[in-house]
Design an enzyme around this catalytic site. Structure first.
Site, PDB file in Angstrom:
ATOM      1  N   ASP A  61      49.833  53.693  57.225  1.00 33.57           N
ATOM      2  CA  ASP A  61      50.080  52.925  56.002  1.00 33.57           C
ATOM      3  C   ASP A  61      50.523  51.546  56.477  1.00 33.57           C
ATOM      4  O   ASP A  61      51.562  51.407  57.147  1.00 33.57           O
ATOM      5  CB  ASP A  61      51.175  53.601  55.166  1.00 33.57           C
ATOM      6  N   SER A 142      38.613  36.626  51.177  1.00 35.05           N
ATOM      7  CA  SER A 142      37.784  36.681  49.973  1.00 35.05           C
ATOM      8  C   SER A 142      37.380  35.272  49.576  1.00 35.05           C
ATOM      9  O   SER A 142      38.098  34.304  49.861  1.00 35.05           O
ATOM     10  CB  SER A 142      38.595  37.318  48.839  1.00 35.05           C
ATOM     11  N   TYR A 157      45.969  38.629  44.071  1.00 36.07           N
ATOM     12  CA  TYR A 157      44.930  38.748  45.107  1.00 36.07           C
ATOM     13  C   TYR A 157      44.642  37.384  45.735  1.00 36.07           C
ATOM     14  O   TYR A 157      44.519  37.261  46.947  1.00 36.07           O
ATOM     15  CB  TYR A 157      43.678  39.325  44.455  1.00 36.07           C
ATOM     16  N   LYS A 161      45.169  36.620  49.668  1.00 36.25           N
ATOM     17  CA  LYS A 161      44.062  36.248  50.556  1.00 36.25           C
ATOM     18  C   LYS A 161      44.243  34.813  51.082  1.00 36.25           C
ATOM     19  O   LYS A 161      43.879  34.525  52.234  1.00 36.25           O
ATOM     20  CB  LYS A 161      42.725  36.401  49.826  1.00 36.25           C
ATOM     21  N   THR A 192      31.978  48.753  46.124  1.00 37.48           N
ATOM     22  CA  THR A 192      33.000  49.690  46.603  1.00 37.48           C
ATOM     23  C   THR A 192      33.916  50.022  45.427  1.00 37.48           C
ATOM     24  O   THR A 192      33.744  49.481  44.330  1.00 37.48           O
ATOM     25  CB  THR A 192      33.856  49.048  47.710  1.00 37.48           C
TER      26      THR A 192
HETATM   27  N1  LIG Z   1      34.524  44.825  47.587  1.00 35.07           N
HETATM   28  C1  LIG Z   1      34.447  43.521  47.490  1.00 35.07           C
HETATM   29  O1  LIG Z   1      33.630  42.983  46.705  1.00 35.07           O
HETATM   30  C2  LIG Z   1      35.336  42.635  48.345  1.00 35.07           C
HETATM   31  C3  LIG Z   1      35.168  41.242  48.234  1.00 35.07           C
HETATM   32  C4  LIG Z   1      35.968  40.398  49.009  1.00 35.07           C
HETATM   33  C5  LIG Z   1      36.895  40.942  49.884  1.00 35.07           C
HETATM   34  N2  LIG Z   1      37.038  42.311  49.973  1.00 35.07           N
HETATM   35  C6  LIG Z   1      38.053  42.811  50.908  1.00 35.07           C
HETATM   36  O2  LIG Z   1      37.492  43.745  51.802  1.00 35.07           O
HETATM   37  C7  LIG Z   1      38.460  44.724  52.183  1.00 35.07           C
HETATM   38  C8  LIG Z   1      37.914  46.118  51.909  1.00 35.07           C
HETATM   39  O3  LIG Z   1      37.617  46.195  50.523  1.00 35.07           O
HETATM   40  P1  LIG Z   1      36.822  47.404  49.854  1.00 35.07           P
HETATM   41  O4  LIG Z   1      35.966  46.802  48.809  1.00 35.07           O
HETATM   42  O5  LIG Z   1      36.243  48.297  50.884  1.00 35.07           O
HETATM   43  O6  LIG Z   1      38.057  48.111  49.102  1.00 35.07           O
HETATM   44  P2  LIG Z   1      38.353  49.629  48.747  1.00 35.07           P
HETATM   45  O7  LIG Z   1      37.109  50.400  48.605  1.00 35.07           O
HETATM   46  O8  LIG Z   1      39.313  49.584  47.606  1.00 35.07           O
HETATM   47  O9  LIG Z   1      39.116  50.119  50.066  1.00 35.07           O
HETATM   48  C9  LIG Z   1      40.375  49.598  50.379  1.00 35.07           C
HETATM   49  C10 LIG Z   1      40.913  50.318  51.585  1.00 35.07           C
HETATM   50  O10 LIG Z   1      42.232  49.802  51.847  1.00 35.07           O
HETATM   51  C11 LIG Z   1      43.090  50.926  52.014  1.00 35.07           C
HETATM   52  N3  LIG Z   1      44.489  50.607  51.757  1.00 35.07           N
HETATM   53  C12 LIG Z   1      45.061  50.065  50.658  1.00 35.07           C
HETATM   54  N4  LIG Z   1      46.389  49.971  50.816  1.00 35.07           N
HETATM   55  C13 LIG Z   1      46.674  50.475  52.045  1.00 35.07           C
HETATM   56  C14 LIG Z   1      47.864  50.664  52.797  1.00 35.07           C
HETATM   57  N5  LIG Z   1      49.062  50.316  52.310  1.00 35.07           N
HETATM   58  N6  LIG Z   1      47.769  51.179  54.038  1.00 35.07           N
HETATM   59  C15 LIG Z   1      46.577  51.542  54.553  1.00 35.07           C
HETATM   60  N7  LIG Z   1      45.407  51.417  53.888  1.00 35.07           N
HETATM   61  C16 LIG Z   1      45.464  50.882  52.652  1.00 35.07           C
HETATM   62  C17 LIG Z   1      42.546  51.967  51.054  1.00 35.07           C
HETATM   63  O11 LIG Z   1      43.100  53.230  51.361  1.00 35.07           O
HETATM   64  P3  LIG Z   1      43.284  54.406  50.262  1.00 35.07           P
HETATM   65  O12 LIG Z   1      41.935  55.104  50.185  1.00 35.07           O
HETATM   66  O13 LIG Z   1      44.372  55.244  50.836  1.00 35.07           O
HETATM   67  O14 LIG Z   1      43.641  53.735  48.966  1.00 35.07           O
HETATM   68  C18 LIG Z   1      41.060  51.828  51.364  1.00 35.07           C
HETATM   69  O15 LIG Z   1      40.737  52.499  52.543  1.00 35.07           O
HETATM   70  C19 LIG Z   1      39.718  44.398  51.368  1.00 35.07           C
HETATM   71  O16 LIG Z   1      40.618  43.652  52.158  1.00 35.07           O
HETATM   72  C20 LIG Z   1      39.187  43.551  50.224  1.00 35.07           C
HETATM   73  O17 LIG Z   1      40.166  42.681  49.702  1.00 35.07           O
HETATM   74  C21 LIG Z   1      36.283  43.157  49.225  1.00 35.07           C
END
Ligand SMILES: NC(=O)c1ccc[n+]([C@@H]2O[C@H](COP(=O)([O-])OP(=O)(O)OC[C@H]3O[C@@H](n4cnc5c(N)ncnc54)[C@H](OP(=O)(O)O)[C@@H]3O)[C@@H](O)[C@H]2O)c1
Length: 239
Positions: A61, A142, A157, A161, A192
């Site tokens: 975590d 982001s 957010y 970021k 996602t």
């Molecule tokens: N998806 C997009 O369009 C997008 C765009 C720009 C940037 N991003 C960035 O890309 C990264 C991944 O995003 P994603 O879309 O794959 O998001 P996601 O599907 O919501 O996955 C987020 C991940 O972060 C983990 N997490 C959250 N809090 C945590 C903690 N305290 N300790 C350990 N793990 C933790 C979650 O674990 P749990 O399963 O335990 O909750 C999950 O594995 C993020 O930093 C996000 O801001 C995403």
């Protein structure tokens, strides 16, 4: 580099983090897939092991500094090095909320996870990278971190970021003579859980494997690669 390369990825149980783990394993990294949920993290690592080999699960975590220190100690004892750190884990608490409607405590919660977690991991891993004179750190940022991309939604957010961008630039300066390259990346709009229903329905949103491409490229930069920079996928962008 002849030695087995070791990569630590946070939030590797799903989404973009899972795909980063898969792609690094396909490039012959020993991947340490970390996640806070033990059952989901172990299941993700088991799945990737069947596909591509060297993926180990470790619980983490990122809000718990003691867990971060324990993780780095265990990985150091087992492998003696960490070549790559991908700070992927993140939360988006106020995606559809207007700035003036949020509780101020929400900012603390977002910063505690995204900013303090990212910084604490960098702080724990960099001394080992310095000792080995090699390191690549990729911080998931982001498009919404950019001051020219602001609207009134998702204030926590945007704050998180933007602060991750600051950490990227400041720490890149601090390690500039150590062969450690630190960059921030916008993975794109990705289908996602975080991308949500809107991304699932959108013809322009991309699949998680495409979101992983930029972070994985930055994780494998040559020694003369960029540092302290912001990328949209594999394309350099202004802050
Ligand atoms: N998806 C997009 O369009 C997008 C765009 C720009 C940037 N991003 C960035 O890309 C990264 C991944 O995003 P994603 O879309 O794959 O998001 P996601 O599907 O919501 O996955 C987020 C991940 O972060 C983990 N997490 C959250 N809090 C945590 C903690 N305290 N300790 C350990 N793990 C933790 C979650 O674990 P749990 O399963 O335990 O909750 C999950 O594995 C993020 O930093 C996000 O801001 C995403």
């Amino acid at each position: 580099m002849n030695q087995q390369r070791i990569a630590v990825v946070t939030g590797g149980n799903r989404g973009i983090g899972f795909e980063i783990c898969r792609q690094l394993a396909q490039q012959d990294f020993q991947v340490v897939l970390t996640a806070r949920n033990v059952a989901r993290g172990q299941a993700a690592a088991d799945q990737l092991c069947q596909d591509s080999g060297k993926v180990q699960f470790q619980p983490l975590d990122i809000t718990d500094v003691q867990q971060i220190q324990d993780l780095v100690r265990r990985v150091t004892e087992q492998f003696g090095r960490i070549d790559v750190l991908v700070n992927n884990a993140g939360i988006y608490l106020d995606q559809h909320q207007a700035a003036l409607t949020i509780a101020p405590e929400l900012i603390t919660q977002a910063v505690n996870t995204d900013v303090c977690g990212t910084f604490a991991l960098c702080q724990a891993v960099i001394p080992l990278m310095q000792a080995n004179r090699y390191g690549r750190i990729v911080n998931l940022s982001s498009r919404t971190s950019r001051l020219d991309q602001m609207n009134n939604l998702g204030l926590t957010y945007k704050i998180s970021k933007a602060a991750i961008n600051v950490i990227t630039v400041v720490l890149a300066q601090e390690v500039k003579d150590d062969n450690i390259l630190i960059n921030a990346v916008n993975p794109g709009w990705i289908k996602t859980d975080m991308g949500g229903e809107a991304a699932q329905q959108s013809p322009t949103a991309q699949a998680p494997d495409q979101g992983a491409a930029g972070p994985v490229w930055l994780a494998t930069l040559p020694d003369d690669g960029p540092s302290g920079c912001f990328f949209n996928g594999c394309s350099r962008q202004p802050w």
